[in-house]
Design a protein around this motif. Structure first.
Motif, PDB file in Angstrom:
ATOM      1  N   SER A 131       3.374  10.613   5.570  1.00 15.67           N
ATOM      2  CA  SER A 131       3.970   9.606   4.681  1.00 15.67           C
ATOM      3  C   SER A 131       4.116   8.260   5.389  1.00 15.67           C
ATOM      4  N   ARG A 132       4.483   8.291   6.652  1.00 10.41           N
ATOM      5  CA  ARG A 132       4.601   7.028   7.394  1.00 10.41           C
ATOM      6  C   ARG A 132       3.233   6.377   7.582  1.00 10.41           C
ATOM      7  N   THR A 133       2.215   7.197   7.840  1.00  9.63           N
ATOM      8  CA  THR A 133       0.865   6.659   7.985  1.00  9.63           C
ATOM      9  C   THR A 133       0.406   5.993   6.696  1.00  9.63           C
ATOM     10  N   VAL A 134       0.702   6.634   5.568  1.00  2.47           N
ATOM     11  CA  VAL A 134       0.305   6.063   4.276  1.00  2.47           C
ATOM     12  C   VAL A 134       1.038   4.753   4.024  1.00  2.47           C
ATOM     13  N   ALA A 192      -2.077  -1.954  15.031  1.00  2.00           N
ATOM     14  CA  ALA A 192      -1.587  -0.995  14.040  1.00  2.00           C
ATOM     15  C   ALA A 192      -2.440   0.266  13.985  1.00  2.00           C
ATOM     16  N   GLU A 193      -3.766   0.102  13.988  1.00  2.00           N
ATOM     17  CA  GLU A 193      -4.662   1.245  13.835  1.00  2.00           C
ATOM     18  C   GLU A 193      -4.754   2.097  15.097  1.00  2.00           C
ATOM     19  N   THR A 194      -4.350   1.567  16.243  1.00  2.00           N
ATOM     20  CA  THR A 194      -4.381   2.336  17.480  1.00  2.00           C
ATOM     21  C   THR A 194      -2.982   2.728  17.942  1.00  2.00           C
ATOM     22  N   TYR A 208      10.643   9.080  15.812  1.00  2.00           N
ATOM     23  CA  TYR A 208       9.840   8.058  15.133  1.00  2.00           C
ATOM     24  C   TYR A 208       8.358   8.168  15.464  1.00  2.00           C
ATOM     25  N   MET A 209       7.908   9.340  15.924  1.00  2.00           N
ATOM     26  CA  MET A 209       6.476   9.525  16.159  1.00  2.00           C
ATOM     27  C   MET A 209       5.743   9.511  14.821  1.00  2.00           C
ATOM     28  N   ILE A 210       4.527   9.012  14.828  1.00  2.00           N
ATOM     29  CA  ILE A 210       3.727   8.921  13.607  1.00  2.00           C
ATOM     30  C   ILE A 210       2.441   9.716  13.777  1.00  2.00           C
TER      31      ILE A 210
END
Length: 314
Positions: A131-134, A192-194, A208-210
């Motif tokens: 959900s955080r990634t989305v 952001a992407e890395t 807070y790991m994603i």
């Protein structure tokens, strides 16, 4: 024709082989900046070897999505180097399969399947990570598309090779506002992407790991494929950032063995420079609450819009 095919294979092999080295450089650089010794540059290679030798454990609730997601993500990362300038500044036989937007679409396929797998496992951490990634993707992907549109408008072509040639041949365009805005916007996307924004955690022991939360249920060879594909994605984004935008020099013009070797050496230098910049920015930033993730991504979106506007009025 045979040499072009071998050159294309060399591009894929270069991305697969050097991506753990880039990861090791960044991890070691972060620790050195913090006055710690840090891991070896070759530690990611050792980690991958260890994972591929471990036993595979799969959750009972997992379906075929859980099994196929690492394979899809890894295959997608092997496909993108066919479309972008990794070692040569001219298109190779399979480079016409897709343009710069097509390459961006392939990049997101792996992320999409890993998100599905994180939800499929039934893990609470997997759901949180997905959900955080989305939520981050909602702003990151439109910005990435705008950056690619800005590159297309600047080069009047959707092929990254044309943008590379244009920036090398036209210093006025290289130092123009359109290009500078695109570089700034893509650099934020690179963070952001890395997983280098100050909201990310690179360990699997923090709330807070994603990225780590999405793959927490994986183990053994499947986890190895996911880790490797993540390193390859980082390498590909560095490739696009360097070879299409900020450092378009040093690629092979003829595709000879000597030229490819020189291109590999140039990659080590250019990625080292960008990696140092990423390390400096990440280390200098203070940790932010997760819900402030929209601030840097909104700034990147605005920079991409300004790049398009600047291109239209020049």
């Amino acid at each position: 024709m045979l040499r072009d095919i071998l050159d294309q294979i060399a591009q894929v092999v270069t991305v697969a082989a050097l991506s753990p080295l880039l990861q090791g450089f960044i991890l070691r650089g972060e620790e050195r900046v913090q006055r710690a010794r840090g891991p070896s540059l070759l530690q990611p290679y050792r980690d991958l070897r260890k994972l591929f030798r471990k036993q595979l454990v799969v959750p009972e609730t997992a379906s075929w999505i859980f099994w196929t997601a690492p394979i899809v993500a890894f295959t997608a990362m092997l496909t993108v180097p066919l479309l972008i300038p990794v070692l040569t500044n001219f298109p190779l036989p399979l480079s016409d399969m897709g343009d710069i937007l097509g390459g961006g679409l392939v990049l997101t396929v792996g992320t999409f399947f890993v998100n599905l797998a994180a939800l499929d496992s039934g893990s609470a951490y997997g759901g949180v990570g997905a959900s955080r990634t989305v939520m981050i993707t909602i702003l990151a992907e439109p910005t990435l598309i705008l950056v690619f549109v800005g590159i297309t408008l600047m080069a009047h072509s959707m092929l990254p090779f044309v943008a590379n040639h244009l920036l090398v041949a036209e210093p006025a365009i290289y130092w123009g506002p359109t290009h500078l805005f695109l570089v700034a916007a893509f650099f934020v996307l690179l963070l952001a992407e890395t997983d280098r924004l100050p909201i990310h955690s690179s360990t699997h022991i923090e709330v807070y790991m994603i990225e780590e939360a999405r793959v927490l249920e994986y183990s053994g060879p499947l986890l190895g494929l996911l880790k490797w594909s993540g390193m390859m994605k980082q390498f590909i984004l560095y490739t696009i950032f360097c070879h299409v935008l900020v450092l378009p020099w040093g690629l092979s013009k003829l595709g000879s063995a000597l030229g490819l070797a020189g291109a590999v050496l140039a990659i080590l230098v250019k990625f080292g420079i960008v990696g140092c910049a990423v390390i400096a920015v990440e280390t200098a930033q203070a940790r932010l609450r997760f819900y402030r993730y929209q601030e840097p991504l909104a700034a990147a979106f605005l920079l991409a819009v300004l790049a398009i506007v600047a291109n239209q009025i020049r």
